[in-house]
Design a protein around this motif. Sequence first.
Motif, PDB file in Angstrom:
ATOM      1  N   ASP A   1       0.767  -1.256   0.000  1.00 42.33           N
ATOM      2  CA  ASP A   1       0.000   0.000   0.000  1.00 42.33           C
ATOM      3  C   ASP A   1       0.796   1.303   0.000  1.00 42.33           C
ATOM      4  OD1 ASP A   1      -1.872  -1.980   0.383  1.00 42.33           O
ATOM      5  OD2 ASP A   1      -2.929  -0.943   1.978  1.00 42.33           O
TER       6      ASP A   1
ATOM      7  N   THR B   1      -5.878  -0.941  -1.302  1.00 41.76           N
ATOM      8  CA  THR B   1      -5.108   0.254  -1.660  1.00 41.76           C
ATOM      9  C   THR B   1      -4.062  -0.055  -2.719  1.00 41.76           C
ATOM     10  OG1 THR B   1      -5.442   1.044   0.587  1.00 41.76           O
ATOM     11  CG2 THR B   1      -3.730   2.124  -0.707  1.00 41.76           C
TER      12      THR B   1
ATOM     13  N   SER C   1      -9.994   2.181  -2.968  1.00 45.93           N
ATOM     14  CA  SER C   1      -9.694   2.393  -1.553  1.00 45.93           C
ATOM     15  C   SER C   1      -9.783   3.868  -1.152  1.00 45.93           C
ATOM     16  CB  SER C   1      -8.280   1.890  -1.282  1.00 45.93           C
ATOM     17  OG  SER C   1      -7.816   2.367  -0.049  1.00 45.93           O
TER      18      SER C   1
ATOM     19  N   ASN D   1      -7.959   5.117   1.001  1.00 47.03           N
ATOM     20  CA  ASN D   1      -6.570   5.565   1.174  1.00 47.03           C
ATOM     21  C   ASN D   1      -6.018   6.236  -0.077  1.00 47.03           C
ATOM     22  OD1 ASN D   1      -5.983   4.730   3.841  1.00 47.03           O
ATOM     23  ND2 ASN D   1      -5.917   2.618   3.132  1.00 47.03           N
ATOM     24  N   ALA D   2      -6.526   5.825  -1.242  1.00 44.61           N
ATOM     25  CA  ALA D   2      -6.020   6.384  -2.493  1.00 44.61           C
ATOM     26  C   ALA D   2      -6.242   7.894  -2.537  1.00 44.61           C
ATOM     27  CB  ALA D   2      -6.690   5.710  -3.693  1.00 44.61           C
TER      28      ALA D   2
ATOM     29  N   GLY E   1      -8.218  -0.521   2.450  1.00 42.72           N
ATOM     30  CA  GLY E   1      -9.051  -0.497   1.249  1.00 42.72           C
ATOM     31  C   GLY E   1      -9.792  -1.795   1.025  1.00 42.72           C
TER      32      GLY E   1
END
Length: 569
Positions: A124, A201, A272, A274-275, A476
């Motif tokens: 990630d 992610t 995700s 997080n992206a 994610g």
Amino acid sequence: MSDQKGMRNRLVEYGDKDFALFLRKAFIRAAGYGDESLERPIVGIVDTGSAFNPCHGNMDNLIEATKRGILLGGAIPAVFPSMSIHESFAAPTSMFLRNLMAMAVEESIRSQPMDAVILIGGCDKTVPALLMGAASAGVPAICLVTGPMQAGSWRGTRVGACTDCRRFWAQYRSEKLSKDEIEDAGRALVPTVGTCGVMGTASTMALAVEAMGMMLPGSSTAPAVTAERLRVAEATGARAAELALNPLLPEQIMTPEAFENAFRVVMAAGGSTNALIHLVAIAGRLGIEISNDTINRLGTETPVLVDVKPAGANFMEDMHRAGGLLPLLHELSSQLNRDCVTITGRSLGEEMEAGPDSWPQNIVRPFNAPLQPPGGLVVLKGNLAPNGAVMKPAAASAHFLRHSGRAVVFDGLADLSARIDDPDLDVEADDILVLKNAGPVGGGGMPEAGYLPIPRKLARQGVTDMVRLSDARMSGTAFGTIVLHVAPEAAVGGPLAAVRSGDVIELDVAARSLNLQLSQEEIAARLAECPASAPPNDRGYARLFRETVTQADLGCDLDFARPEMTRSL
Ligand code: FES
């Protein structure tokens, strides 16, 4: 960028350049390099392999293949180490280390004589860190991912990390799986090296980076353990050798329009949360500002098309068999900035036309018959999150998308772990679980703690989802009605710090709103009462991180690593 190539590039300062070159050549000859080699351009290869990183377990083979490509292209490969970060081996959280890795990558590229660099990552935080570092270093760079792992099989069902890890763990907590069964499942969930085999992610970032043009077309989805992954590596090496001779800089590829393409792919992939942080951080390194409103606009226009877990039912190896990113790009074609230049030197539109014809497949849905309507990832705002909070409705329970509930508050990770399974905890299925002090500062790097477990006593009753809210992140690969990245976080005085158990919180995804049913005056009065916590007695990188990390809406980068913002998306 230096106008010198190969060994003459970035000479050590002795006050005598000829001596610096003489000395460098003397040392490199000790490694067996002949005079012909020393005249060639050099392609650096960032080695992010580690015994602590099974997601990069094919690193040696990838490096060998990239070297072959570089040599075929007439340049000299030079492998150098960098940090490696794996989600399960980086305590307290991998996010704490992303910015450190970005600094290590940036300075390693900047200080050593390479005319181009291959960024090999996968797990990630590694791809974002590599791109942040390369963007700041300003050297031609091309990304290569380790590729997704293959799906496993447990008792007749295909399974994959980590969506099914979480599903099985929830079943174990609700006593639907025994201790022996959960241990047995744990042997099947990660069957090969490579990155998580769902739209976590790592997969989301791989697709986004290919869409952004920083990776060879068609190279994001080939599984880690296939010959195709090695052929991608060889081709990446060959292209890097060309870049060493005819530079194309990260800033020429990663433009605002290219980031827009990347965000659209993230949205359409059901990607995700997080992206969003990572793309904002990478863009920030190039002085490109991306606002919450822009992210919401793109999300509102882009339906979820990819039927891969956790939003869908399939695995990344299925997406690869279905043609990888290309069918998705074709479905999104009318929304994409097709003129963006890619790492090949050709435009995204030209690469899309040059790709193979599509074939019947059921992973990427047609734009007009999406898996889910637009809004797979949204940014919420309100008096509880003045600078935004992120949610993934694509992986949430529909009946919670508009919900008012009583807050059940945990003051931090230790409090959560101490009380979540307390039989006396006052909690109902319609309540909203709130976790404070798990953000970039308060949580020691913003851990993936936002996927709060369902209290065991409710899980035993069959409750599988609740609204959960925090200033943390989540994997994610996770799913549920989970509000994350609340900014500003509680530890820096955000309104989240004012929430008390029993307060009512209103979530309205359609309105993109998140509010605490309290007046601004009451929130301000409560915040004024919050005791100021003494700064921890930290040092070194931990102190640098705590004192300079930005909030989630600015990508959680270190503030001094971001140049002045000169462009926006
Ligand atoms: Fe490495 Fe999921 S743990 S990609």
